[in-house]
Design a protein around this motif. Structure first.
Motif, PDB file in Angstrom:
ATOM      1  N   GLY A 171      32.053  50.401  44.700  1.00 45.12           N
ATOM      2  CA  GLY A 171      33.304  50.128  45.402  1.00 45.12           C
ATOM      3  C   GLY A 171      33.337  48.792  46.102  1.00 45.12           C
ATOM      4  N   GLU A 172      32.230  48.051  46.062  1.00 44.72           N
ATOM      5  CA  GLU A 172      32.220  46.734  46.688  1.00 44.72           C
ATOM      6  C   GLU A 172      33.143  45.773  45.944  1.00 44.72           C
ATOM      7  OE1 GLU A 172      29.047  43.213  47.949  1.00 44.72           O
ATOM      8  OE2 GLU A 172      28.333  45.280  47.649  1.00 44.72           O
ATOM      9  N   LEU A 173      33.287  46.000  44.631  1.00 44.99           N
ATOM     10  CA  LEU A 173      34.257  45.250  43.826  1.00 44.99           C
ATOM     11  C   LEU A 173      35.229  46.259  43.220  1.00 44.99           C
ATOM     12  CD1 LEU A 173      32.015  42.634  41.966  1.00 44.99           C
ATOM     13  CD2 LEU A 173      33.706  42.164  43.755  1.00 44.99           C
ATOM     14  N   PRO A 174      36.255  46.658  43.976  1.00 44.55           N
ATOM     15  CA  PRO A 174      37.176  47.695  43.495  1.00 44.55           C
ATOM     16  C   PRO A 174      38.175  47.145  42.478  1.00 44.55           C
ATOM     17  CG  PRO A 174      37.900  46.884  45.617  1.00 44.55           C
ATOM     18  CD  PRO A 174      36.583  46.201  45.333  1.00 44.55           C
ATOM     19  N   PRO A 175      38.880  48.023  41.755  1.00 46.28           N
ATOM     20  CA  PRO A 175      39.894  47.571  40.806  1.00 46.28           C
ATOM     21  C   PRO A 175      40.928  46.662  41.469  1.00 46.28           C
ATOM     22  CG  PRO A 175      39.464  49.899  40.511  1.00 46.28           C
ATOM     23  CD  PRO A 175      38.726  49.480  41.746  1.00 46.28           C
ATOM     24  N   GLY A 176      41.229  45.548  40.804  1.00 45.53           N
ATOM     25  CA  GLY A 176      42.196  44.592  41.334  1.00 45.53           C
ATOM     26  C   GLY A 176      41.598  43.512  42.191  1.00 45.53           C
ATOM     27  N   ALA A 177      40.343  43.690  42.601  1.00 47.39           N
ATOM     28  CA  ALA A 177      39.710  42.692  43.468  1.00 47.39           C
ATOM     29  C   ALA A 177      39.342  41.449  42.668  1.00 47.39           C
ATOM     30  CB  ALA A 177      38.449  43.282  44.102  1.00 47.39           C
ATOM     31  N   PRO A 178      39.440  40.270  43.287  1.00 46.55           N
ATOM     32  CA  PRO A 178      38.999  39.056  42.591  1.00 46.55           C
ATOM     33  C   PRO A 178      37.482  39.028  42.490  1.00 46.55           C
ATOM     34  CG  PRO A 178      39.612  38.559  44.851  1.00 46.55           C
ATOM     35  CD  PRO A 178      39.969  40.001  44.629  1.00 46.55           C
ATOM     36  N   MET A 179      36.985  38.525  41.397  1.00 45.33           N
ATOM     37  CA  MET A 179      35.547  38.385  41.241  1.00 45.33           C
ATOM     38  C   MET A 179      35.055  37.213  42.082  1.00 45.33           C
ATOM     39  SD  MET A 179      34.256  40.670  39.207  1.00 45.33           S
ATOM     40  CE  MET A 179      32.715  39.943  38.629  1.00 45.33           C
ATOM     41  N   PRO A 180      33.823  37.271  42.584  1.00 44.35           N
ATOM     42  CA  PRO A 180      33.250  36.109  43.278  1.00 44.35           C
ATOM     43  C   PRO A 180      33.204  34.914  42.334  1.00 44.35           C
ATOM     44  CG  PRO A 180      31.914  38.078  43.634  1.00 44.35           C
ATOM     45  CD  PRO A 180      32.904  38.425  42.568  1.00 44.35           C
ATOM     46  N   SER A 181      33.216  33.736  42.896  1.00 43.48           N
ATOM     47  CA  SER A 181      33.152  32.530  42.075  1.00 43.48           C
ATOM     48  C   SER A 181      31.793  32.440  41.388  1.00 43.48           C
ATOM     49  CB  SER A 181      33.359  31.293  42.939  1.00 43.48           C
ATOM     50  OG  SER A 181      32.258  31.109  43.824  1.00 43.48           O
ATOM     51  N   MET A 239      34.013  43.878  27.439  1.00 46.06           N
ATOM     52  CA  MET A 239      33.999  45.324  27.618  1.00 46.06           C
ATOM     53  C   MET A 239      35.237  45.842  28.333  1.00 46.06           C
ATOM     54  SD  MET A 239      30.065  46.325  28.531  1.00 46.06           S
ATOM     55  CE  MET A 239      30.517  48.064  28.532  1.00 46.06           C
ATOM     56  N   GLY A 240      36.085  44.922  28.799  1.00 43.40           N
ATOM     57  CA  GLY A 240      37.305  45.340  29.477  1.00 43.40           C
ATOM     58  C   GLY A 240      37.124  45.653  30.944  1.00 43.40           C
ATOM     59  N   LEU A 241      35.969  45.272  31.499  1.00 44.94           N
ATOM     60  CA  LEU A 241      35.719  45.553  32.913  1.00 44.94           C
ATOM     61  C   LEU A 241      36.416  44.557  33.825  1.00 44.94           C
ATOM     62  CD1 LEU A 241      31.911  46.440  32.753  1.00 44.94           C
ATOM     63  CD2 LEU A 241      33.866  48.001  32.809  1.00 44.94           C
ATOM     64  N   ILE A 242      36.584  43.323  33.350  1.00 45.90           N
ATOM     65  CA  ILE A 242      37.291  42.308  34.129  1.00 45.90           C
ATOM     66  C   ILE A 242      38.237  41.559  33.197  1.00 45.90           C
ATOM     67  CG2 ILE A 242      35.343  42.001  35.720  1.00 45.90           C
ATOM     68  CD1 ILE A 242      34.756  39.331  34.312  1.00 45.90           C
ATOM     69  N   THR A 243      39.178  40.857  33.805  1.00 48.59           N
ATOM     70  CA  THR A 243      40.077  39.985  33.055  1.00 48.59           C
ATOM     71  C   THR A 243      39.813  38.552  33.487  1.00 48.59           C
ATOM     72  OG1 THR A 243      41.801  41.654  32.830  1.00 48.59           O
ATOM     73  CG2 THR A 243      42.479  39.354  32.616  1.00 48.59           C
ATOM     74  N   ILE A 244      39.513  37.718  32.517  1.00 50.09           N
ATOM     75  CA  ILE A 244      39.275  36.304  32.794  1.00 50.09           C
ATOM     76  C   ILE A 244      40.531  35.529  32.450  1.00 50.09           C
ATOM     77  CG2 ILE A 244      37.928  34.265  32.163  1.00 50.09           C
ATOM     78  CD1 ILE A 244      35.563  36.072  31.583  1.00 50.09           C
ATOM     79  N   SER A 245      41.089  34.840  33.431  1.00 51.16           N
ATOM     80  CA  SER A 245      42.293  34.032  33.212  1.00 51.16           C
ATOM     81  C   SER A 245      41.976  32.586  33.534  1.00 51.16           C
ATOM     82  CB  SER A 245      43.443  34.520  34.109  1.00 51.16           C
ATOM     83  OG  SER A 245      43.729  35.883  33.851  1.00 51.16           O
ATOM     84  N   HIS A 246      42.318  31.682  32.622  1.00 53.77           N
ATOM     85  CA  HIS A 246      42.048  30.270  32.844  1.00 53.77           C
ATOM     86  C   HIS A 246      42.879  29.762  34.016  1.00 53.77           C
ATOM     87  CE1 HIS A 246      39.582  29.892  29.302  1.00 53.77           C
ATOM     88  NE2 HIS A 246      40.537  30.447  28.556  1.00 53.77           N
ATOM     89  N   GLY A 247      42.209  29.080  34.921  1.00 59.95           N
ATOM     90  CA  GLY A 247      42.895  28.518  36.075  1.00 59.95           C
ATOM     91  C   GLY A 247      43.056  29.490  37.220  1.00 59.95           C
ATOM     92  N   GLU A 248      42.632  30.742  37.030  1.00 59.58           N
ATOM     93  CA  GLU A 248      42.752  31.752  38.084  1.00 59.58           C
ATOM     94  C   GLU A 248      41.419  32.486  38.230  1.00 59.58           C
ATOM     95  OE1 GLU A 248      45.966  34.409  37.406  1.00 59.58           O
ATOM     96  OE2 GLU A 248      47.420  32.820  36.956  1.00 59.58           O
ATOM     97  N   ARG A 249      41.268  33.158  39.371  1.00 56.39           N
ATOM     98  CA  ARG A 249      40.061  33.958  39.582  1.00 56.39           C
ATOM     99  C   ARG A 249      40.082  35.175  38.659  1.00 56.39           C
ATOM    100  NH1 ARG A 249      38.099  33.328  44.917  1.00 56.39           N
ATOM    101  NH2 ARG A 249      36.647  35.048  44.556  1.00 56.39           N
ATOM    102  N   SER A 250      38.939  35.492  38.108  1.00 54.18           N
ATOM    103  CA  SER A 250      38.827  36.724  37.316  1.00 54.18           C
ATOM    104  C   SER A 250      39.012  37.917  38.246  1.00 54.18           C
ATOM    105  CB  SER A 250      37.446  36.798  36.659  1.00 54.18           C
ATOM    106  OG  SER A 250      37.231  35.676  35.836  1.00 54.18           O
ATOM    107  N   ARG A 251      39.540  39.000  37.697  1.00 53.29           N
ATOM    108  CA  ARG A 251      39.789  40.194  38.505  1.00 53.29           C
ATOM    109  C   ARG A 251      39.187  41.427  37.849  1.00 53.29           C
ATOM    110  NH1 ARG A 251      42.877  39.939  42.880  1.00 53.29           N
ATOM    111  NH2 ARG A 251      43.967  37.959  43.264  1.00 53.29           N
ATOM    112  N   VAL A 252      38.832  42.387  38.694  1.00 51.88           N
ATOM    113  CA  VAL A 252      38.272  43.652  38.220  1.00 51.88           C
ATOM    114  C   VAL A 252      39.404  44.509  37.667  1.00 51.88           C
ATOM    115  CG1 VAL A 252      36.991  45.731  38.862  1.00 51.88           C
ATOM    116  CG2 VAL A 252      36.460  43.542  39.968  1.00 51.88           C
ATOM    117  N   ASN A 253      39.208  45.046  36.476  1.00 52.00           N
ATOM    118  CA  ASN A 253      40.224  45.889  35.859  1.00 52.00           C
ATOM    119  C   ASN A 253      40.129  47.318  36.362  1.00 52.00           C
ATOM    120  OD1 ASN A 253      41.166  43.764  34.301  1.00 52.00           O
ATOM    121  ND2 ASN A 253      39.890  44.299  32.533  1.00 52.00           N
ATOM    122  N   GLU A 254      41.273  47.989  36.365  1.00 52.83           N
ATOM    123  CA  GLU A 254      41.290  49.416  36.673  1.00 52.83           C
ATOM    124  C   GLU A 254      41.048  50.167  35.373  1.00 52.83           C
ATOM    125  OE1 GLU A 254      43.980  52.795  38.952  1.00 52.83           O
ATOM    126  OE2 GLU A 254      44.701  50.728  38.772  1.00 52.83           O
TER     127      GLU A 254
END
Length: 248
Positions: A33-43, A68-83
């Motif tokens: 739960g330290e990185l919950p769904p929707g949270a930005p990934m650390p740099s 694996m679908g655990l996070i979404t990587i977007s160019h120019g934006e912080r990656s986020r944890v997927n639900e």
């Protein structure tokens, strides 16, 4: 008692890739739960400092998580944890399932058999649990199908929606997602070969009978109609001769 040979044979120490260890650490952070769904990934820099590794290991771990679908990587934006959901997890294997069906045709028969067993169980539960709202939804889908009998792809999409709606009556998201996946794999395999076979009205009549049995809470009758419905559609499938047909 340890044999002599065993005593003199050292246990191997397996060297693990740094990226695999970073991946496992990040996965543990998500699970805790330290990185919950929707949270930005650390740099990347933060992760490098936290785990004491280089940028390549971090990037490889993040790419693995994205695949694996655990996070979404977007160019120019912080990656986020997927639900995560049952649907999102099963959808990740769509390409592999399509390759399996194409490379090993016998697996298609196994999939149809599994679907028959699965759907008969689902329709039995639907007959036991369905509410008037559930039945109304099924009848609405039939009406919508009836309005598009000349549009094969839309008709098949509503066909899939009808069977998925039966699965949803169970209230079990894993059953619903599994139903969607089975139908999607069949459609993806036959989609390119799809043609219309003049059986639209038979499909509609059978769907209506299924809905009627569910509405009457007739579990045995619903299973009987579903079995006949799926057996007929299986007989209509053609394999390897350049033709296909609807899902049911």
């Amino acid at each position: 008692m340890m044999k002599k040979d065993d005593a003199t044979t050292p246990e191997r120490i397996v060297r693990r890739k740094l990226s695999d260890q970073v991946f496992e650490r990040l996965r543990d952070l998500m699970s805790s739960g330290e990185l919950p769904p929707g949270a930005p990934m650390p740099s990347e820099r933060d992760l490098m400092e936290r785990f004491g590794v280089g940028r390549p290991a971090v990037r490889e771990a993040l790419q693995h998580m994205h695949t694996m679908g655990l996070i979404t990587i977007s160019h120019g934006e912080r990656s986020r944890v997927n639900e995560l959901s049952a649907g999102s997890v099963l959808s990740r294997v769509d390409d592999v399932a399509r390759m399996l069906l194409s490379s090993e045709p016998d697996q298609l028969d196994h999939l149809k058999q599994a679907r028959r067993m699965f759907e008969c169980g689902l329709v039995r539960e639907a007959a036991r649990q369905a509410t008037p709202a559930d039945v109304a939804d099924l009848r609405d889908l039939i009406d919508r199908q009836r309005a598009v009998t000349r549009e094969a792809q839309l008709f098949v999409s509503l066909d899939m929606a009808f069977h998925t709606r039966i699965a949803a009556i169970s209230g079990n998201p894993i059953l619903t997602a599994t139903s969607q996946s089975m139908l999607r794999w069949l459609f993806q395999y036959h989609g390119i070969l799809l043609h219309w076979s003049g059986n639209e009205e038979i499909t509609l009549i059978e769907h209506q009978e299924i809905a009627d049995r569910i509405a009457a809470a007739d579990a045995d009758g619903a299973v009987r109609v579903m079995q006949a419905h799926l057996d007929r559609s299986t007989d209509l499938y053609t394999h390897g001769n350049g033709q296909g047909t609807a899902l049911d």
